[in-house]
Design a protein around this motif. Structure first.
Motif, mmCIF file in Angstrom:
data_model
loop_
_atom_site.group_PDB
_atom_site.id
_atom_site.type_symbol
_atom_site.label_atom_id
_atom_site.label_comp_id
_atom_site.label_asym_id
_atom_site.label_seq_id
_atom_site.Cartn_x
_atom_site.Cartn_y
_atom_site.Cartn_z
ATOM 1 N N GLY A 43 0.817 -1.186 -0.025
ATOM 2 C CA GLY A 43 0.078 -0.026 0.016
ATOM 3 C C GLY A 43 0.863 1.220 -0.132
ATOM 4 O O GLY A 43 2.191 1.232 -0.332
ATOM 5 N N GLU A 44 0.439 2.468 0.481
ATOM 6 C CA GLU A 44 1.178 3.747 0.855
ATOM 7 C C GLU A 44 1.600 3.907 2.148
ATOM 8 O O GLU A 44 0.728 3.714 3.233
ATOM 9 N N LEU A 45 2.782 4.329 2.444
ATOM 10 C CA LEU A 45 3.599 4.306 3.645
ATOM 11 C C LEU A 45 3.597 5.958 3.632
ATOM 12 O O LEU A 45 4.389 6.578 3.162
ATOM 13 N N ASP A 46 2.663 6.455 4.559
ATOM 14 C CA ASP A 46 2.512 7.890 4.624
ATOM 15 C C ASP A 46 2.195 8.222 6.152
ATOM 16 O O ASP A 46 2.027 7.392 7.102
ATOM 17 N N LEU A 47 2.150 9.806 6.268
ATOM 18 C CA LEU A 47 1.735 10.038 7.802
ATOM 19 C C LEU A 47 0.454 9.323 8.167
ATOM 20 O O LEU A 47 0.595 8.985 9.559
ATOM 21 N N TYR A 48 -0.598 8.959 7.456
ATOM 22 C CA TYR A 48 -1.545 8.226 7.962
ATOM 23 C C TYR A 48 -1.416 6.777 8.128
ATOM 24 O O TYR A 48 -2.076 6.209 9.320
ATOM 25 N N THR A 49 -0.540 6.289 7.603
ATOM 26 C CA THR A 49 -0.550 4.597 7.739
ATOM 27 C C THR A 49 0.779 4.134 8.206
ATOM 28 O O THR A 49 0.886 3.023 8.834
ATOM 29 N N VAL B 155 13.942 -7.890 7.810
ATOM 30 C CA VAL B 155 13.876 -7.545 6.447
ATOM 31 C C VAL B 155 12.460 -6.771 6.101
ATOM 32 O O VAL B 155 11.499 -7.552 6.668
ATOM 33 N N VAL B 156 12.429 -5.714 5.616
ATOM 34 C CA VAL B 156 10.982 -5.081 5.300
ATOM 35 C C VAL B 156 11.019 -5.213 3.912
ATOM 36 O O VAL B 156 11.790 -4.427 3.264
ATOM 37 N N ASP B 157 9.868 -6.141 3.452
ATOM 38 C CA ASP B 157 9.531 -6.371 2.077
ATOM 39 C C ASP B 157 8.891 -4.960 1.589
ATOM 40 O O ASP B 157 7.738 -4.996 2.159
ATOM 41 N N LEU B 158 9.469 -4.216 0.838
ATOM 42 C CA LEU B 158 8.637 -2.984 0.464
ATOM 43 C C LEU B 158 8.201 -3.215 -1.353
ATOM 44 O O LEU B 158 7.827 -2.084 -1.804
ATOM 45 N N GLY B 159 8.261 -4.296 -1.479
ATOM 46 C CA GLY B 159 7.845 -4.830 -3.068
ATOM 47 C C GLY B 159 6.191 -4.537 -3.514
ATOM 48 O O GLY B 159 6.094 -4.342 -4.524
ATOM 49 N N GLY B 160 5.565 -4.251 -2.394
ATOM 50 C CA GLY B 160 4.268 -3.826 -2.493
ATOM 51 C C GLY B 160 3.754 -2.363 -2.086
ATOM 52 O O GLY B 160 2.720 -2.130 -2.035
ATOM 53 N N VAL B 161 4.779 -1.501 -1.983
ATOM 54 C CA VAL B 161 4.727 -0.088 -1.405
ATOM 55 C C VAL B 161 4.884 0.600 -2.362
ATOM 56 O O VAL B 161 6.092 0.841 -3.175
ATOM 57 N N GLY B 162 3.803 1.548 -3.081
ATOM 58 C CA GLY B 162 3.943 2.209 -4.105
ATOM 59 C C GLY B 162 4.245 3.758 -3.727
ATOM 60 O O GLY B 162 4.853 4.546 -4.668
ATOM 61 N N PHE B 163 4.222 4.115 -2.609
ATOM 62 C CA PHE B 163 4.723 5.428 -2.144
ATOM 63 C C PHE B 163 5.131 5.257 -0.726
ATOM 64 O O PHE B 163 4.482 4.613 0.159
ATOM 65 N N CYS B 164 6.019 6.224 -0.441
ATOM 66 C CA CYS B 164 6.690 6.369 1.004
ATOM 67 C C CYS B 164 6.988 8.006 1.154
ATOM 68 O O CYS B 164 7.941 8.392 0.444
ATOM 69 N N ASP B 165 6.501 8.552 2.312
ATOM 70 C CA ASP B 165 6.816 9.816 2.569
ATOM 71 C C ASP B 165 7.785 9.921 3.741
ATOM 72 O O ASP B 165 8.278 8.857 4.288
ATOM 73 N N SER B 166 8.087 11.078 4.122
ATOM 74 C CA SER B 166 9.074 11.292 5.059
ATOM 75 C C SER B 166 8.865 10.571 6.360
ATOM 76 O O SER B 166 9.583 10.110 7.157
ATOM 77 N N ALA C 121 13.518 -5.456 -1.888
ATOM 78 C CA ALA C 121 12.569 -5.388 -3.253
ATOM 79 C C ALA C 121 11.738 -3.989 -3.349
ATOM 80 O O ALA C 121 10.552 -3.977 -3.600
ATOM 81 N N PRO C 122 12.501 -2.742 -3.093
ATOM 82 C CA PRO C 122 11.533 -1.696 -3.074
ATOM 83 C C PRO C 122 11.293 -1.412 -4.692
ATOM 84 O O PRO C 122 11.987 -1.801 -5.383
ATOM 85 N N THR C 123 10.162 -0.762 -4.714
ATOM 86 C CA THR C 123 9.383 -0.424 -6.020
ATOM 87 C C THR C 123 10.200 0.719 -6.629
ATOM 88 O O THR C 123 11.122 1.421 -5.824
ATOM 89 N N PRO C 124 10.359 0.623 -7.980
ATOM 90 C CA PRO C 124 11.171 1.907 -8.385
ATOM 91 C C PRO C 124 10.877 3.056 -7.815
ATOM 92 O O PRO C 124 11.991 3.983 -7.613
ATOM 93 N N THR C 125 9.723 3.566 -7.571
ATOM 94 C CA THR C 125 9.431 4.685 -6.704
ATOM 95 C C THR C 125 10.227 4.975 -5.479
ATOM 96 O O THR C 125 10.622 5.886 -5.171
ATOM 97 N N VAL C 126 9.886 3.842 -4.665
ATOM 98 C CA VAL C 126 10.631 3.893 -3.530
ATOM 99 C C VAL C 126 12.233 3.864 -3.300
ATOM 100 O O VAL C 126 12.636 4.399 -2.549
ATOM 101 N N ARG C 127 12.578 3.185 -4.314
ATOM 102 C CA ARG C 127 14.001 2.897 -4.659
ATOM 103 C C ARG C 127 14.342 4.472 -4.836
ATOM 104 O O ARG C 127 15.496 4.951 -4.320
ATOM 105 N N ARG C 128 13.764 5.280 -5.703
ATOM 106 C CA ARG C 128 14.280 6.434 -6.157
ATOM 107 C C ARG C 128 14.255 7.421 -4.936
ATOM 108 O O ARG C 128 15.171 8.209 -4.485
#
Length: 111
Positions: free
Chosen positions: A20-26, A46-57, A81-88
């Motif tokens: 899902g999305e990893l942000d202020l609310y989640t 190990v935190v599997d981030l393969g299903g995380v589409g967004f991560c904020d501060s 396994a960070p998604t390309p968006t999270v890896r960036r």
């Protein structure tokens, strides 16, 4: 969007899967899970981030706090396994040099 978090354990190792999305609310969902692992003195997380589409501060701060706390007690935390968006996001913030970033989730061994 929701954030779903689940953990698989074996012999002091844990894989936390977030989707899902990893942000202020989640972020508190992930924070609660990681705090419990720190409290239980997990050796390796190990935190599997393969299903995380967004991560904020806020999400980054949750990961950094868990990394700091686990390292302080002799454990480790890696991101997998960070998604390309999270890896960036990790690259732009320089956090790819702080965390161990794995291309895939490692298999849990039975040691």
């Amino acid at each position: 969007m929701e954030l779903n978090v689940s953990t698989t354990h074996r012999a002091g190792h844990a894989v936390v899967t977030a989707t899902g999305e990893l942000d202020l609310y989640t972020a508190p969902r992930l924070q609660n899970e990681l705090t419990a692992l720190v409290r239980d003195r997990a050796e390796r997380v190990v935190v599997d981030l393969g299903g995380v589409g967004f991560c904020d501060s806020t999400g980054l701060n949750v990961l950094l706090a868990a990394h700091r706390d686990l390292t302080a007690q002799g454990g480790s935390l890696a991101l997998a396994a960070p998604t390309p968006t999270v890896r960036r996001i990790l690259q732009v913030t320089g956090l790819d040099a702080v965390f161990t970033v794995l291309d895939a989730v490692p298999a849990l061994d039975s040691r």
